[in-house]
Scaffold this active site. Structure first.
Site, PDB file in Angstrom:
ATOM      1  N   GLY A  14       0.777  -1.238   0.000  1.00  9.59           N
ATOM      2  CA  GLY A  14       0.000   0.000   0.000  1.00  9.59           C
ATOM      3  C   GLY A  14       0.805   1.283   0.000  1.00  9.59           C
ATOM      4  CE  LYS A  15       6.621   0.756  -2.293  1.00 11.67           C
ATOM      5  NZ  LYS A  15       6.088  -0.608  -2.516  1.00 11.67           N
ATOM      6  CB  THR A  16       0.690   3.709  -4.686  1.00  9.30           C
ATOM      7  OG1 THR A  16       1.818   3.062  -5.288  1.00  9.30           O
ATOM      8  CG2 THR A  16       0.184   4.790  -5.625  1.00  9.30           C
ATOM      9  CE  LYS A  32       7.294   3.188  -7.952  1.00  9.04           C
ATOM     10  NZ  LYS A  32       6.404   2.209  -7.343  1.00  9.04           N
ATOM     11  N   GLY A 104       9.393   4.703  -3.184  1.00  5.74           N
ATOM     12  CA  GLY A 104      10.332   3.698  -3.648  1.00  5.74           C
ATOM     13  C   GLY A 104       9.626   2.551  -4.351  1.00  5.74           C
ATOM     14  CB  ALA A 105      10.534   0.100  -6.700  1.00  8.12           C
TER      15      ALA A 105
END
Length: 213
Positions: A14-16, A32, A104-105
């Protein structure tokens, strides 16, 4: 540099959505730098659709077609991801008095190339970190390993954002890591600007305090 880096304890936590809520709460730019996987909606497109002010969303520096680790996707396309290029671009995006939210990714040990990992990039960006977590079998281990790596690297951590339904695990993680809980973002019945705005309002006061501490 006034950078806040959003990392996760893994992929798909759920970073986005968390990044959108943080950017909304702080009135900050979102960026990003590396997007791997262009088949569906990108994270940048998602955040742009969720923010009250979509003009604060910046385009990616590296856009890779393959949905894989950045180093692998870049290798497949004959591209090299350069850490210094990302840092230089972050400096150009900086605005006085306004933080830059950098997503980040995956997690901290995702490789950008043969030598540089996401953790190295965070250090080079001189960023504070927000850790995004979600409860699942094994998540405590992933949470505490992430916290340990950041402590060993002496990277400042703003705190945790937990996603999904509450679980007592998050209370344990906060206690054991000694990093504060910023908020928990519940499951969205409908993910839209109204949802993000509400979450931003709820986390805003504590987030502002923690970011400036």
């Amino acid at each position: 540099m006034n950078n806040i880096f959003i990392t996760g304890i893994g992929t798909g936590v759920g970073k986005t959505v968390a990044s959108a809520c943080v950017a909304e709460a702080l009135g900050a730019q979102y960026w990003k730098p590396v997007q791997a996987g262009l088949q569906d909606t990108t994270d940048t497109q998602t955040v742009r659709a969720l923010l009250s002010n979509p003009s604060l969303v910046r385009d990616e520096l590296y856009r890779l077609r393959m949905p894989a680790s950045p180093h692998l996707a870049a290798r497949r396309e004959g591209i090299t991801i350069f850490e210094d290029k990302i840092v230089e671009h972050a400096r150009k995006l900086q605005q006085p008095g306004q933080p830059l939210i950098i997503e980040g990714a995956g997690g901290l040990m995702v490789p950008l190339n043969g030598d540089v990992f996401m953790l190295d990039l965070i250090r080079a960006l001189e960023a504070k970190v927000i850790i995004v977590a979600q409860n699942y079998l094994g998540s405590i281990n992933h949470c505490l390993l992430t916290a340990m790596a950041l402590k060993q690297a002496e990277i400042p951590v703003v705190g945790w954002i937990f996603n999904g339904d509450h679980h007592s695990n998050e209370d344990d993680v906060v206690e054991w890591s000694h990093y504060p809980r910023i908020t928990r973002i519940p499951r969205a019945r409908k993910l839209n600007k109204d949802f993000v705005r509400l979450q931003a309002e709820l986390m805003g006061p504590l987030l502002q305090q923690l970011v400036t501490a």
